[in-house]
Design a protein around this motif. Structure first.
Motif, PDB file in Angstrom:
ATOM      1  N   ARG A  72      -0.875  17.505 -39.523  1.00 24.76           N
ATOM      2  CA  ARG A  72      -1.616  17.581 -40.779  1.00 24.76           C
ATOM      3  C   ARG A  72      -2.477  16.320 -40.874  1.00 24.76           C
ATOM      4  NH1 ARG A  72       1.691  18.654 -45.991  1.00 24.76           N
ATOM      5  NH2 ARG A  72       1.432  20.763 -45.224  1.00 24.76           N
ATOM      6  N   ILE A  73      -3.748  16.517 -41.112  1.00 29.40           N
ATOM      7  CA  ILE A  73      -4.702  15.409 -41.091  1.00 29.40           C
ATOM      8  C   ILE A  73      -5.315  15.229 -42.473  1.00 29.40           C
ATOM      9  CG2 ILE A  73      -6.877  14.571 -40.107  1.00 29.40           C
ATOM     10  CD1 ILE A  73      -6.134  16.200 -37.574  1.00 29.40           C
ATOM     11  N   MET A  83     -14.125  11.414 -35.825  1.00 34.76           N
ATOM     12  CA  MET A  83     -12.922  10.817 -36.425  1.00 34.76           C
ATOM     13  C   MET A  83     -12.429  11.804 -37.473  1.00 34.76           C
ATOM     14  SD  MET A  83     -10.882   8.111 -36.501  1.00 34.76           S
ATOM     15  CE  MET A  83     -11.736   6.639 -35.970  1.00 34.76           C
ATOM     16  N   LEU A  84     -11.418  12.580 -37.114  1.00 35.45           N
ATOM     17  CA  LEU A  84     -10.955  13.662 -37.976  1.00 35.45           C
ATOM     18  C   LEU A  84     -10.252  13.158 -39.232  1.00 35.45           C
ATOM     19  CD1 LEU A  84      -9.645  16.060 -35.205  1.00 35.45           C
ATOM     20  CD2 LEU A  84     -11.797  16.200 -36.468  1.00 35.45           C
ATOM     21  N   GLY A  91       6.240   8.196 -39.940  1.00 36.50           N
ATOM     22  CA  GLY A  91       6.165   7.057 -40.846  1.00 36.50           C
ATOM     23  C   GLY A  91       5.064   6.066 -40.536  1.00 36.50           C
ATOM     24  N   GLU A  92       4.250   6.339 -39.542  1.00 32.72           N
ATOM     25  CA  GLU A  92       3.158   5.430 -39.175  1.00 32.72           C
ATOM     26  C   GLU A  92       1.823   6.159 -39.345  1.00 32.72           C
ATOM     27  OE1 GLU A  92       2.136   2.325 -35.559  1.00 32.72           O
ATOM     28  OE2 GLU A  92       3.772   3.746 -35.336  1.00 32.72           O
ATOM     29  N   ILE A  93       0.865   5.510 -39.993  1.00 33.61           N
ATOM     30  CA  ILE A  93      -0.452   6.110 -40.202  1.00 33.61           C
ATOM     31  C   ILE A  93      -1.289   5.895 -38.944  1.00 33.61           C
ATOM     32  CG2 ILE A  93      -2.537   6.124 -41.624  1.00 33.61           C
ATOM     33  CD1 ILE A  93       0.042   7.068 -43.043  1.00 33.61           C
ATOM     34  N   ILE A  94      -1.723   7.014 -38.346  1.00 31.51           N
ATOM     35  CA  ILE A  94      -2.430   6.965 -37.065  1.00 31.51           C
ATOM     36  C   ILE A  94      -3.747   7.725 -37.190  1.00 31.51           C
ATOM     37  CG2 ILE A  94      -2.337   7.734 -34.651  1.00 31.51           C
ATOM     38  CD1 ILE A  94       0.601   7.081 -34.666  1.00 31.51           C
ATOM     39  N   SER A  95      -4.818   7.134 -36.668  1.00 32.38           N
ATOM     40  CA  SER A  95      -6.122   7.797 -36.637  1.00 32.38           C
ATOM     41  C   SER A  95      -6.071   8.951 -35.644  1.00 32.38           C
ATOM     42  CB  SER A  95      -7.209   6.815 -36.194  1.00 32.38           C
ATOM     43  OG  SER A  95      -7.293   5.741 -37.089  1.00 32.38           O
ATOM     44  N   ILE A  96      -6.743  10.051 -36.004  1.00 33.74           N
ATOM     45  CA  ILE A  96      -6.799  11.223 -35.130  1.00 33.74           C
ATOM     46  C   ILE A  96      -8.260  11.465 -34.753  1.00 33.74           C
ATOM     47  CG2 ILE A  96      -6.253  13.667 -34.867  1.00 33.74           C
ATOM     48  CD1 ILE A  96      -3.758  11.970 -35.285  1.00 33.74           C
TER      49      ILE A  96
END
Length: 196
Positions: A72-73, A83-84, A91-96
Motif C-alpha cells: 500500500r503506497i 516516485m510512487l 514499521g519503517e517508512i520507505i520510498s517506493i
C-alpha cells in the motif's frame, strides 16, 4: 497472517529462500548466505532475477532486504511520476520507485500483480516496483566488459537504464543485465527528494 484465504502481504527474504529451498528440495540455499571468502568471484554471488517489459535484469541478493507484492503506497505531492510515494514496511517508512518510469521505459503507474524488492546500500533503503520476479540465480560468470558493445550509443536515450548496469550474464540467446544497486541508490535523481 489473516485467515480465510487472505494472503500474507510481505515475505522476509530469508523466509522466501527457505520456502523455495523446501519446495524445490534442492538444498541449494545455505543456512546463512555469507560469502566463504573475500576473494569470492563476482559471478558466484546469487542474484534476484526480474523482468521489466521484456528485459531480463538482476540485482545482487546481498543488496535486497525483502521481496513482496505491491505494498500500500501513500502518494506525496510535488514528486516526479517515477516516485510512487512511501510505504510503511515493517514499521519503517520507505520510498517506493517505479523502476520502469525511473529508467524512462514507460509512463509511471501501478499495475496489478507487480512485485517489489527493497534494496539497500550504506546510505538508504528504497523499494523498487518491477513487472515480475523470476527467482534466484547464481551466474557462473559475470562479464563486466561488454556493456558498451551490447548497447550502442544511439540507444542511450531510450535505454538510459544501461548506465546502471555493472555487468551482463549470457544466457543462451539472451542476456541478463546486473544492476549496480549502489550506483542506482546513490545517483543524484534518486537522492534529490531525500530528507536530511
Amino acid at each position: 497472517m489473516k485467515k480465510n484465504g487472505a494472503e500474507k502481504k510481505f515475505i522476509p527474504l530469508d523466509e522466501l529462500l527457505e520456502r523455495t529451498d523446501r519446495e524445490l528440495g534442492s538444498g541449494y540455499f545455505p543456512e546463512k548466505s555469507e560469502p566463504e571468502s573475500a576473494e569470492e568471484l563476482p559471478g558466484s554471488a546469487p542474484c534476484i532475477r526480474f523482468v521489466l517489459d521484456d528485459i531480463l535484469m538482476a540485482v545482487p541478493l546481498s543488496t535486497a532486504l525483502e521481496i513482496g507484492r505491491q505494498p500500500r503506497i501513500t502518494q506525496l505531492p510535488n514528486l516526479p511520476g517515477w516516485m510512487l510515494g512511501v510505504s510503511n514496511i515493517r514499521g519503517e517508512i520507505i520510498s517506493i520507485v517505479d523502476l520502469k518510469a525511473f529508467f524512462g521505459m514507460a509512463p509511471p503507474g501501478l499495475k496489478r500483480n507487480q512485485r517489489f524488492i527493497i534494496l539497500h546500500n550504506a546510505e538508504m533503503k528504497t523499494g523498487i516496483v518491477v513487472d515480475r520476479i523470476i527467482g534466484i540465480y547464481t551466474p557462473e560468470r559475470i562479464d563486466t566488459g561488454t556493456r558498451s558493445q551490447l548497447y550502442r550509443a544511439a540507444d542511450a536515450g531510450k535505454m538510459a537504464w544501461t548506465a546502471y548496469v555493472s555487468g551482463v550474464v549470457s544466457l543462451g540467446d539472451t542476456v541478463m543485465s546486473i544492476l549496480d544497486t549502489d550506483k542506482l541508490l546513490s545517483c543524484p535523481r534518486m537522492n534529490a527528494f531525500r530528507g536530511e
